[in-house]
Motif scaffolding. Structure first.
Motif, PDB file in Angstrom:
ATOM      1  N   ASN A   5       0.723  -1.228   0.179  1.00 30.58           N
ATOM      2  CA  ASN A   5      -0.022   0.071  -0.104  1.00 30.58           C
ATOM      3  C   ASN A   5       0.828   1.302   0.058  1.00 30.58           C
ATOM      4  O   ASN A   5       1.927   1.308   0.844  1.00 30.58           O
ATOM      5  N   PHE A   6       0.457   2.036  -0.795  1.00 32.02           N
ATOM      6  CA  PHE A   6       0.993   3.368  -0.789  1.00 32.02           C
ATOM      7  C   PHE A   6       0.256   4.654  -0.241  1.00 32.02           C
ATOM      8  O   PHE A   6       0.210   5.749  -0.644  1.00 32.02           O
ATOM      9  N   TYR A   7      -0.641   4.105   0.473  1.00 35.88           N
ATOM     10  CA  TYR A   7      -1.583   5.119   0.986  1.00 35.88           C
ATOM     11  C   TYR A   7      -1.665   4.535   2.677  1.00 35.88           C
ATOM     12  O   TYR A   7      -1.030   3.559   3.248  1.00 35.88           O
ATOM     13  N   GLY A   8      -2.194   5.549   3.436  1.00 39.02           N
ATOM     14  CA  GLY A   8      -2.337   5.331   4.714  1.00 39.02           C
ATOM     15  C   GLY A   8      -3.506   5.364   5.347  1.00 39.02           C
ATOM     16  O   GLY A   8      -4.562   5.497   4.585  1.00 39.02           O
ATOM     17  N   ALA A   9      -3.719   5.525   6.910  1.00 35.30           N
ATOM     18  CA  ALA A   9      -5.165   5.764   7.464  1.00 35.30           C
ATOM     19  C   ALA A   9      -4.983   6.464   8.493  1.00 35.30           C
ATOM     20  O   ALA A   9      -4.126   6.456   9.383  1.00 35.30           O
ATOM     21  N   ASP A  10      -6.067   7.373   8.745  1.00 33.89           N
ATOM     22  CA  ASP A  10      -6.208   8.302   9.848  1.00 33.89           C
ATOM     23  C   ASP A  10      -7.445   7.780  10.478  1.00 33.89           C
ATOM     24  O   ASP A  10      -8.457   8.210   9.978  1.00 33.89           O
ATOM     25  N   PHE A  11      -7.045   7.334  11.759  1.00 29.97           N
ATOM     26  CA  PHE A  11      -8.243   6.875  12.553  1.00 29.97           C
ATOM     27  C   PHE A  11      -8.501   8.054  13.458  1.00 29.97           C
ATOM     28  O   PHE A  11      -7.720   8.369  14.218  1.00 29.97           O
ATOM     29  N   ARG A  12      -9.844   8.138  13.624  1.00 32.39           N
ATOM     30  CA  ARG A  12     -10.550   9.111  14.475  1.00 32.39           C
ATOM     31  C   ARG A  12     -10.782   8.393  15.933  1.00 32.39           C
ATOM     32  O   ARG A  12     -10.941   7.045  16.058  1.00 32.39           O
ATOM     33  N   GLY A  13     -10.996   9.101  16.972  1.00 32.35           N
ATOM     34  CA  GLY A  13     -11.393   8.590  18.391  1.00 32.35           C
ATOM     35  C   GLY A  13     -12.636   7.822  18.482  1.00 32.35           C
ATOM     36  O   GLY A  13     -12.629   6.767  19.249  1.00 32.35           O
ATOM     37  N   ASP A  14     -13.378   8.155  17.463  1.00 33.50           N
ATOM     38  CA  ASP A  14     -14.837   7.241  17.420  1.00 33.50           C
ATOM     39  C   ASP A  14     -14.741   6.071  16.698  1.00 33.50           C
ATOM     40  O   ASP A  14     -15.597   5.297  16.650  1.00 33.50           O
ATOM     41  N   GLY A  15     -13.297   5.609  16.135  1.00 35.65           N
ATOM     42  CA  GLY A  15     -13.000   4.259  15.695  1.00 35.65           C
ATOM     43  C   GLY A  15     -13.406   4.387  14.056  1.00 35.65           C
ATOM     44  O   GLY A  15     -12.930   3.486  13.319  1.00 35.65           O
ATOM     45  N   GLN A  16     -13.844   5.687  13.329  1.00 39.25           N
ATOM     46  CA  GLN A  16     -13.921   5.867  12.050  1.00 39.25           C
ATOM     47  C   GLN A  16     -12.675   6.173  11.561  1.00 39.25           C
ATOM     48  O   GLN A  16     -11.702   6.579  12.359  1.00 39.25           O
ATOM     49  N   PHE A  17     -12.278   6.069  10.233  1.00 36.39           N
ATOM     50  CA  PHE A  17     -11.171   6.235   9.634  1.00 36.39           C
ATOM     51  C   PHE A  17     -11.267   6.801   8.334  1.00 36.39           C
ATOM     52  O   PHE A  17     -12.280   6.656   7.484  1.00 36.39           O
ATOM     53  N   GLU A  18     -10.081   7.472   7.732  1.00 37.87           N
ATOM     54  CA  GLU A  18     -10.130   8.330   6.490  1.00 37.87           C
ATOM     55  C   GLU A  18      -8.896   7.841   5.903  1.00 37.87           C
ATOM     56  O   GLU A  18      -7.764   7.779   6.377  1.00 37.87           O
ATOM     57  N   PRO A  19      -8.857   6.914   4.614  1.00 38.80           N
ATOM     58  CA  PRO A  19      -7.794   6.669   3.998  1.00 38.80           C
ATOM     59  C   PRO A  19      -7.067   8.136   3.620  1.00 38.80           C
ATOM     60  O   PRO A  19      -7.662   9.068   3.421  1.00 38.80           O
ATOM     61  N   ILE A  20      -5.819   8.029   3.706  1.00 37.50           N
ATOM     62  CA  ILE A  20      -4.762   9.433   3.296  1.00 37.50           C
ATOM     63  C   ILE A  20      -3.973   9.219   2.266  1.00 37.50           C
ATOM     64  O   ILE A  20      -3.258   7.851   2.406  1.00 37.50           O
ATOM     65  N   LEU A  21      -3.765   9.962   1.286  1.00 39.33           N
ATOM     66  CA  LEU A  21      -2.695   9.790   0.479  1.00 39.33           C
ATOM     67  C   LEU A  21      -1.569  10.692   0.882  1.00 39.33           C
ATOM     68  O   LEU A  21      -1.539  11.369   1.712  1.00 39.33           O
ATOM     69  N   GLY A  22      -0.519  10.652  -0.158  1.00 33.91           N
ATOM     70  CA  GLY A  22       0.639  11.678   0.353  1.00 33.91           C
ATOM     71  C   GLY A  22       0.521  12.844   0.486  1.00 33.91           C
ATOM     72  O   GLY A  22       1.071  13.434   1.544  1.00 33.91           O
TER      73      GLY A  22
END
Length: 182
Positions: free
Chosen positions: A90-107
Motif C-alpha cells: 500500500n502506498f496510502y495510509g489511514a487516519d483513525f479518529r477517536g470514534d473508531g472511524q477512519f479516513e484513507p490518506i494519500l501522500g
C-alpha cells in the motif's frame, strides 16, 4: 472485470487474502495450485487489514502479509510457481479518529497532517513493520498509520527472500521518494 489491451482481452478477478485472521479462509494454497495454469500473476492484497478489526491499526501489517504468503507457498507444488505471486504494497495510509472511524490518506494529505500536527514521536510497530503517530483535534485523538521508507524496504526484502514479485496499490498515492527504493 474485463480489461481490453490492444488485441488481447484480459480478465481481472479480485480475491481476498487467504485464511489468516481476521478474515475467513476464502483463497488458499489449493486454489493457487488449481488456478495457476490459467493466471499470469496473483496479487496478494496484503493491506486494508484494519477493515476487519474495527479498531485503529496498521494498514498492511507485515506479519499478517507474510503469514498469507506462507499459506500459499506451503503446498509443495506451489514453490515452482512462486514467481506468479505478487506481494501487494500500500502506498496510502489511514487516519483513525477517536470514534473508531477512519479516513484513507494519500501522500499530499499525509504531508499536510505532518505540517499541521507536528508530531513529536513516531512509533515503530515491530511485528507490523509500520510507523504511526498521534495528533489531537477538538474532536479527539487521531492515530495515523502511513508507509515509510523503512516499512517498504522491509517488504521489498521479504519479497526478495521469498522470490516473489511486488504490486503497488496505487502508483501516485504515496510519496515521491518511495520510488527511490526500486
Amino acid at each position: 472485470t474485463k480489461i481490453m489491451t490492444s488485441t488481447k482481452q484480459w480478465y481481472q478477478r479480485r480475491v481476498r487474502a487467504p485464511g489468516v485472521q481476521p478474515f475467513p479462509e476464502l483463497f488458499d494454497k489449493h486454489d493457487f495450485k488449481i488456478l495457476q495454469p490459467y493466471v499470469d500473476r496473483f496479487v496478494m492484497m496484503t493491506y486494508d487489514h484494519h477493515h476487519g478489526t474495527g479498531r485503529p491499526g496498521p494498514v498492511g501489517p507485515m506479519d499478517w502479509g507474510l503469514r498469507n504468503i506462507l499459506l500459499i507457498m506451503e503446498h509443495e507444488d506451489n514453490d515452482k510457481y512462486r514467481y506468479k505471486l505478487l506481494y501487494g504494497l500500500n502506498f496510502y495510509g489511514a487516519d483513525f479518529r477517536g470514534d473508531g472511524q477512519f479516513e484513507p490518506i494519500l501522500g499530499g494529505r499525509y504531508i499536510e497532517l505532518l505540517r499541521s500536527s507536528k508530531p513529536n514521536q513516531f512509533i515503530w510497530h515491530l511485528k507490523a513493520s509500520e510507523h504511526s503517530f498521534e495528533y489531537r483535534e477538538p474532536s479527539g485523538i487521531h492515530k495515523v498509520f502511513y508507509p515509510s521508507l523503512r516499512s517498504l524496504q522491509k517488504r521489498i526484502e521479504a519479497a526478495e527472500k521469498f522470490k516473489i514479485g511486488l504490486a503497488i496499490w496505487e502508483i501516485g498515492q504515496g510519496l515521491d521518494y518511495f520510488y527511490d527504493l526500486f
